[in-house]
Scaffold this motif. Structure first.
Motif, mmCIF file in Angstrom:
data_model
loop_
_atom_site.group_PDB
_atom_site.id
_atom_site.type_symbol
_atom_site.label_atom_id
_atom_site.label_comp_id
_atom_site.label_asym_id
_atom_site.label_seq_id
_atom_site.Cartn_x
_atom_site.Cartn_y
_atom_site.Cartn_z
ATOM 1 N N LEU A 41 16.109 23.848 28.091
ATOM 2 C CA LEU A 41 16.782 22.889 28.820
ATOM 3 C C LEU A 41 17.685 23.674 29.918
ATOM 4 O O LEU A 41 17.711 22.892 31.139
ATOM 5 C CB LEU A 41 17.657 21.847 27.983
ATOM 6 N N SER A 97 15.272 24.839 32.797
ATOM 7 C CA SER A 97 14.971 23.645 33.658
ATOM 8 C C SER A 97 15.839 22.804 34.293
ATOM 9 O O SER A 97 15.521 21.931 35.038
ATOM 10 C CB SER A 97 13.877 22.959 32.774
ATOM 11 N N SER A 157 10.539 23.935 36.771
ATOM 12 C CA SER A 157 9.846 22.518 36.362
ATOM 13 C C SER A 157 9.590 22.543 35.219
ATOM 14 O O SER A 157 8.856 23.566 34.716
ATOM 15 C CB SER A 157 8.750 22.156 37.515
ATOM 16 N N LYS A 158 9.747 21.426 34.286
ATOM 17 C CA LYS A 158 9.177 21.456 33.038
ATOM 18 C C LYS A 158 7.500 21.600 33.113
ATOM 19 O O LYS A 158 7.172 21.912 31.764
ATOM 20 C CB LYS A 158 9.709 20.160 32.305
ATOM 21 N N ILE A 199 12.514 18.306 24.643
ATOM 22 C CA ILE A 199 12.358 19.312 25.806
ATOM 23 C C ILE A 199 11.544 18.841 26.978
ATOM 24 O O ILE A 199 11.946 19.139 27.909
ATOM 25 C CB ILE A 199 11.689 20.510 25.143
ATOM 26 N N CYS A 230 8.363 19.827 27.745
ATOM 27 C CA CYS A 230 7.697 20.861 28.527
ATOM 28 C C CYS A 230 6.173 20.732 28.252
ATOM 29 O O CYS A 230 5.834 19.598 27.508
ATOM 30 C CB CYS A 230 8.117 22.344 28.080
#
Length: 412
Positions: A219, A222, A230-231, A252, A254
């Motif tokens: 976190l 990002s 970027s995730k 998260i 991702c």
């Protein structure tokens, strides 16, 4: 030709007994945690939020590792921060540069509590148009996957959010991804000009067995006001810790990768022993329910190609059947050999036939180009040097003890 650089600095090596007092570390703290730490250190609460924002900027945009570089903070407060906290990088023990440009760093972190210093490996893979950093989440691993070198090392401990994030900060330092801290008004490195554009939690350890620390680190990585990755450029790879797969998507956000490697439970039980606890049906149900799953946000299934083990056309057909209804990409990974392994890599023709069949059935199936094999930096080859170093220390102590006994005997 591979190049090895010994970057260890005797001045930075831990000394004194394990468990000696340490300064709290600000790297890896969430914003609220950082504000609280500053307030507890005596900074007025009304200022703590502003100071946390300033420190956050210096840590994650400027990439500084010394409070003295934070020029918009008064000297007196900088001295107080340096006295009470640490933002230092881990020691880089060794840097290896492969003939293909891949880099591997052996990083040493100081003791935590009553523990010992620990070491992990982090790998950077440069590619056309992007650069990917492979980050470790644990020292060692508990999963004992039979084809993986890391699985031969016992788990030492989880890495903290700071230690996970520090791998990214060290890589950006070494690759020149941070702006010059001596010119604070200078241009910040643009998002499109970064050497490290992608990160993958595919290094040592199982990330979902260290969920909270991995979550906080990703976190922060990002966060748009800091490292700003970027995730969609962050991928977490799991061997299949089913209860945390949904939480990964929800908390998260991702991209997700699954270390699959087999299409039958009996074989996966051998290759990826966690399958005995979370078998294929349970794992794939969790994948189908992954938050945000779509054709634009596909799950990557990793499949290592083992000669005569999982590389038949029948395996390919069963793989297509298992993944029906899941937006997916299938990465085929030629097995990377390591000392003592019982497996061989599938023949190249076999790998291409396997890929062609999967592609013909509607799934992208790239064959991963092996990178960094000459420095044991390829997929499945990472292993901390801690065990080797401890062995050398024991041998040295045993030699000294034997020498002392011989001297004592001679004196008699």
């Amino acid at each position: 030709m591979a190049v090895t650089l010994d970057l260890s600095d005797p001045k930075t090596r831990p000394s004194g007994p394990a468990g000696m007092a340490e300064k709290p570390v600000l790297v890896g703290l969430t914003r609220p945690q950082m504000q609280q730490a500053l307030a507890e250190a005596g900074i007025p609460e009304k200022q703590a939020r502003m100071r946390a924002s300033q420190i956050w900027h210096w840590l994650y945009i400027r990439g500084v590792s010394d409070f003295s570089a934070m020029t918009n903070i008064g000297k007196e407060l900088r001295a107080t921060l340096a006295e009470k906290f640490s933002i230092a990088r881990p020691e880089i023990v060794e840097e290896q540069i492969s003939g293909d440009g891949t880099r591997k760093w052996l990083l040493r972190f100081p003791p935590r509590g009553a523990g010992r210093p620990v070491e992990v490996e982090t790998v950077y893979i440069p590619e056309e148009g992007r650069g990917t950093l492979c980050i470790s989440s644990q020292v060692g691993c508990t999963l004992t996957c039979s084809f993986c070198h890391t699985g031969t090392q016992k788990l030492v401990r989880n890495l903290t959010a700071e230690e996970i994030l520090s791998q990214l900060l060290v890589a950006r330092d070494r690759l020149g991804d941070f702006p010059d801290a001596d010119t604070p008004q200078g241009a910040i490195v643009p998002l499109e000009g970064r050497k490290v554009s992608n990160i993958v939690m595919m290094g040592m350890g199982e990330p979902l067995y260290n969920f909270e620390h991995v979550k906080n680190a990703l976190l922060i990585a990002s966060d748009g006001d800091g490292l700003a990755l970027s995730k969609r450029r962050i991928t977490l790879s799991t061997s299949g810790v089913v209860p945390y797969i949904g939480r990964t998507g929800e908390e998260i956000g991702c991209m997700l990768a699954i270390s699959l490697h087999a299409v039958r439970d009996e074989l996966r039980d051998e290759l990826v022993p966690i399958n005995k606890k979370y078998p294929l049906d349970m794992l794939l149900d969790a994948c189908r329910a992954y938050p945000g799953l779509s054709n634009a946000k596909r799950i990557t299934f990793e499949y290592v190609m083992l000669k005569g083990v999982n590389d038949s056309l029948g395996d390919a057909k069963e793989l297509i059947r298992l993944l029906k209804g899941i937006p997916a990409k299938i990465n085929l990974i030629p097995f990377n050999p390591w000392p003592g392994s019982a497996y061989e890599c599938s023949d190249w023709d076999t790998i291409e036939r396997f890929a062609d069949f999967i592609n013909a059935n509607g799934y992208a199936s790239p064959i991963r180009t092996p990178r960094g094999r000459d420095i044991l930096a390829a997929c499945g080859q990472l292993k901390s040097e801690s065990e080797r170093l401890r062995k050398k220390e024991r041998e040295k102590l045993e030699s000294l003890a034997l020498e002392a006994m011989m001297i004592a005997g001679h004196g008699e």
